[in-house]
Design a protein around this motif. Structure first.
Motif, short mmCIF file in Angstrom:
data_model
loop_
_atom_site.label_atom_id
_atom_site.label_comp_id
_atom_site.label_asym_id
_atom_site.label_seq_id
_atom_site.Cartn_x
_atom_site.Cartn_y
_atom_site.Cartn_z
N GLN A 10 110.85 83.73 52.56
CA GLN A 10 111.44 85.06 52.71
C GLN A 10 111.25 85.86 51.42
N THR A 59 112.69 89.66 49.27
CA THR A 59 113.71 90.69 49.17
C THR A 59 113.21 91.76 48.21
N SER A 60 113.97 92.82 48.04
CA SER A 60 113.55 93.92 47.17
C SER A 60 114.44 94.00 45.94
N VAL A 83 109.75 91.88 46.21
CA VAL A 83 108.68 92.85 46.44
C VAL A 83 109.28 94.26 46.41
N ASN A 102 108.97 99.19 49.88
CA ASN A 102 108.00 99.57 50.92
C ASN A 102 107.16 98.39 51.39
N GLY A 103 107.44 97.20 50.84
CA GLY A 103 106.71 96.01 51.25
C GLY A 103 105.54 95.63 50.37
N ASN A 104 105.14 96.52 49.44
CA ASN A 104 104.07 96.19 48.51
C ASN A 104 104.50 95.04 47.60
#
Length: 354
Positions: free
Chosen positions: A282, A284-285, A321, A324-326
């Motif tokens: 998994q 996370t940000s 990350v 925005n998922g980058n």
């Protein structure tokens, strides 16, 4: 199937011999029939003559044979016969002061020894041997022996020369040693390249990829912050993390149990503990971590704490990350971060042996 864009990325990494791509891809050269690792010193083939593979097994199944120069079936930073020979020679007589004449007697070129030790250990052969001797001197002084005895047993006729050498390595003069802590550093080969582990007898304090930018400064800050000497060697904590890393890369371990010493501010420690709660497979940000430590607007500080992590993989900062998922950043290189995330995604669904 490797995409066209990724093939061009890999080819550029091959041209630049980027060590962060070790273990991530192998290149088969159609004109020679061999396959190589990304850092192979051989002349680079044209792009149209390259086939890229994710594993050495895939390259072998495609009928390529392993390159004799870069040895793609060995560890990324395998110990050369020369380095192993010299390490064994040091261990046979660790108090000896090595000279170029000694190397010639072993049919070893001094410049070759210097270069290969620098690549493997981040220090020259002479620096490695000196650090080993100073470790013995430290043990003698701690054991109650006089400084002069430690000086003579390590081959120093001059008291001032011994004190200078001891102070450079240990960070303090022999007479002021007191209860100074000793940390030991070892180099661990992994699927993604060699890592440096530094630990006390009981706890791991640093684990980084050897090619991480600024690693030498990081080790020096660690030495000053802890008031410790850092010398080559192994401890139970290093042996533990070496075994756990082997199981992790084999897909057989999801949680590291080696005791660690988190050296940071209270806020950094909160962030790092939160990172350890992110399950394998998994992500996370930074913003989510900031909310979890009850500092919802401090996502930049979270990012800085993430970057200050000195225990790569064990404190899984690679699982953070951008919103925005980058992928965001990673001290070990984005190629490694992407590989680690994919590795954990695949292995997190597998049954782990007890």
């Amino acid at each position: 199937m490797i995409s066209a864009d990724l093939k061009h990325t890999y080819y550029q990494a091959l041209l630049e011999k980027k060590s962060e791509y070790e273990g991530i891809f192998y290149v088969g050269v159609k004109t020679t029939g061999v396959f190589c690792r990304p850092t192979c010193p051989a002349k680079k083939p044209k792009f149209e003559n390259c086939e890229f593979y994710g594993t050495a097994k895939e390259a072998l199944l495609a009928s390529f044979r392993p390159c004799q120069r870069c040895r793609p079936l060995s560890h990324p930073n395998y110990v050369s016969e020369l380095v192993q020979k010299l390490v064994n020679a040091i261990e046979e007589n660790p108090e000896h002061r090595w000279t170029e004449e000694d190397l010639r007697s072993l049919s070893v070129d001094a410049s070759t020894a210097r270069r290969q030790f620098k690549k493997r250990f981040g220090m020259t052969f002479v620096e490695y041997a000196r650090a080993r001797r100073m470790g013995l001197a430290l043990k003698q002084i701690r054991g109650g022996n006089a400084v002069i005895h430690a000086q003579l047993s390590t081959g120093y006729e001059s008291g001032s020369g011994f004190r200078d050498a001891f102070s450079r390595i240990m960070g303090t003069a022999p007479a002021r040693l007191g209860d100074q802590q000793i940390l030991k550093a070892s180099w661990i080969d992994t699927r993604l390249g060699p890592m440096m582990a530094i630990a006390s007898e009981e706890e791991l304090v640093l684990l980084e990829f050897v090619d991480r930018r600024g690693l030498e400064r990081e080790v020096e800050r660690l030495r000053k912050r802890t008031g410790s000497a850092v010398i080559p060697g192994k401890t139970p904590a290093i042996c533990s993390i070496e075994q756990e890393l082997e199981r992790y890369f084999a897909g057989e371990l999801r949680e590291f149990k080696t005791p660690v010493n988190l050296l940071g501010s209270p806020f950094q420690k909160k962030v790092w503990e939160q990172l350890r709660d992110i399950p394998p497979g998994q992500v996370t940000s930074y913003a989510e971590i900031a909310a979890a430590v009850r500092k919802p607007t401090a996502y930049r500080a979270v990012a800085q704490a993430n970057g200050a992590n000195q225990l790569a993989i064990v404190i899984p900062c690679h699982r953070v990350v951008n919103l925005n998922g980058n992928l965001g950043g990673y001290g070990g290189g984005l190629s490694r971060k992407q590989w680690l995330l994919e590795h954990e995604r695949i292995t997190s669904t597998k049954e782990v042996p007890l």
